[in-house]
Write a protein that holds these residues in place. Structure first.
Motif, short mmCIF file in Angstrom:
data_model
loop_
_atom_site.label_atom_id
_atom_site.label_comp_id
_atom_site.label_asym_id
_atom_site.label_seq_id
_atom_site.Cartn_x
_atom_site.Cartn_y
_atom_site.Cartn_z
N ASN A 194 0.82 -1.23 0.07
CA ASN A 194 -0.02 0.14 -0.05
C ASN A 194 0.90 1.36 -0.02
OD1 ASN A 194 -2.29 1.64 -0.14
ND2 ASN A 194 -2.60 1.58 2.37
N ASP A 216 -6.51 -3.01 -8.38
CA ASP A 216 -5.37 -2.40 -7.79
C ASP A 216 -5.39 -3.02 -6.37
OD1 ASP A 216 -3.06 -1.01 -6.93
OD2 ASP A 216 -3.99 0.79 -6.85
N ARG A 235 -3.95 -3.90 -2.93
CA ARG A 235 -2.62 -3.50 -2.16
C ARG A 235 -2.67 -4.34 -0.82
NH1 ARG A 235 -1.53 2.69 -3.34
NH2 ARG A 235 -2.42 2.69 -5.46
N GLY A 269 -0.80 -4.94 3.12
CA GLY A 269 -0.10 -4.42 4.12
C GLY A 269 1.15 -5.01 4.40
#
Length: 126
Positions: free
Chosen positions: A11, A32, A34, A36
């Motif tokens: 991210n 998209d 993302r 962590g």
């Protein structure tokens, strides 16, 4: 039928950002995805070469940001009108990679003397 794209990266901008720019410039929809940093240890073993970003094209996975960017540029008709223009684009991409490598070394380095040496080497890049 247009391919279905899914881009997976952390991210942050980083190595996936040029890929996102290509999608945006081409007006191409994509997912998209993302993740962590806390999820990375579990996710890493599922990645080609243990690295991100990953691009899935109709469920097929590939990694390596520059290879992905070159592929998408070709798919979107952005590699140039002839071999000379394609060569110039490749040259620019590789030069940007050189700058990125210097930037990453600077980001990770804490020793002031080593930082100065990295900056000195970087100053000779075109």
């Amino acid at each position: 039928m247009a391919p279905k794209y899914k881009l997976t990266y952390f991210n942050v901008t980083g190595r996936a950002e040029p890929i996102r720019y290509l999608f945006a410039y081409a007006g191409q929809e994509y997912e998209d995805h993302r993740i962590g940093h806390e999820a990375w240890p579990q996710f890493k073993s599922e990645t080609p070469f243990g690295k991100l970003p990953i691009l899935e094209i109709d469920g097929k996975r590939v990694s390596q940001s520059v290879a992905i960017a070159r592929y998408l540029a070709k798919q979107f008709g952005l590699l140039g009108k002839n071999d000379w223009e394609a060569l110039q684009a490749d040259s620019l991409i590789d030069a940007l990679g050189d700058y990125e490598a210097c930037g990453m070394r600077l980001f990770k380095e804490e020793n002031p003397e080593k930082i100065a040496a990295i900056k000195k080497r970087a100053s000779v890049l075109p």
